[in-house]
Design a protein around this motif. Sequence first.
Motif, PDB file in Angstrom:
ATOM      1  N   ASN A 169     -14.358  44.475   9.711  1.00 57.07           N
ATOM      2  CA  ASN A 169     -14.319  43.531   8.604  1.00 57.07           C
ATOM      3  C   ASN A 169     -12.912  43.526   8.016  1.00 57.07           C
ATOM      4  N   LYS A 171     -11.548  44.495   5.253  1.00 51.17           N
ATOM      5  CA  LYS A 171     -11.022  45.677   4.596  1.00 51.17           C
ATOM      6  C   LYS A 171     -11.752  46.963   4.977  1.00 51.17           C
ATOM      7  N   ARG A 172     -12.685  46.876   5.910  1.00 57.24           N
ATOM      8  CA  ARG A 172     -13.444  48.073   6.246  1.00 57.24           C
ATOM      9  C   ARG A 172     -13.982  47.988   7.666  1.00 57.24           C
ATOM     10  N   ASN A 199     -24.766  47.678   3.788  1.00 52.04           N
ATOM     11  CA  ASN A 199     -23.962  47.627   2.573  1.00 52.04           C
ATOM     12  C   ASN A 199     -22.699  48.469   2.699  1.00 52.04           C
ATOM     13  N   SER A 202     -20.301  46.412   4.782  1.00 52.44           N
ATOM     14  CA  SER A 202     -20.174  44.984   4.461  1.00 52.44           C
ATOM     15  C   SER A 202     -20.614  44.123   5.645  1.00 52.44           C
ATOM     16  N   VAL A 204     -23.516  41.784   7.645  1.00 52.34           N
ATOM     17  CA  VAL A 204     -24.617  40.855   7.376  1.00 52.34           C
ATOM     18  C   VAL A 204     -25.299  40.481   8.688  1.00 52.34           C
ATOM     19  N   GLN A 207     -23.837  38.898  12.220  1.00 53.91           N
ATOM     20  CA  GLN A 207     -22.522  39.402  12.592  1.00 53.91           C
ATOM     21  C   GLN A 207     -22.622  40.117  13.939  1.00 53.91           C
TER      22      GLN A 207
END
Length: 219
Positions: A169, A171-172, A199, A202, A204, A207
């Motif tokens: 992702n 930032k992670r 969570n 991040s 969903v 994805q």
Amino acid sequence: MSPHNVEEIVQKVMTRIKEEKQTSSEIPVGVSARHCHLDRETFKLLFGDDAELTKKADLSQPDQFAANETITVAGPKGSISKVRILGPLRSSNQVEISQTDAFKVGLKPPIRQSGDISGSCPVTIIGPYGSVYLNEGLIIAQAHIHMHTNDAERYGVEDGNVVSIRFENEKRDVHFSKTVIRVSENYRLEMHIDTDEANAGSIVTGQTGELVKVMADES
């Protein structure tokens, strides 16, 4: 350019696209919220002798569905309402929650593969017509990937293999290093993680992650 040459070029392009698709390491993911599977006897105790499980929506796996009916999961510190039943009814009871849910109700379920409930956590489940104390059946589901036999062949894995999946992702980045492969002709390709895992990364539903490493068999 002759029609023959055009047809030949188109065929080469289609073959290349097919080969690229077959060598892709991407795995689609589905985020699995808390839910339960019930046997018929327990369902009747919770919802009445004349009750039948009714479909709310189809799930990604063939012939599986989310039911309209829900239960309450209770522990020594609290309860969680509206825990959805997944159908069809099964031969045994199983309740799947997240670690956050476990803290809320004050129980300590083990991390297990679905169906591996022997010696797992006891739990009380409540329906509109009564409650049932299960001596075992409460688990936190281990991350896993459903694969059709054709998918397993394409990815070069077998039932029971443990793999690593990477999600990237903005930032992670997150790795799931103990993801179990489950193969059946009745499965559709999809990785399942719980809401805590989603969570944290991040992530969903819909994805894709990348299968980056085939590890030793879980056994």
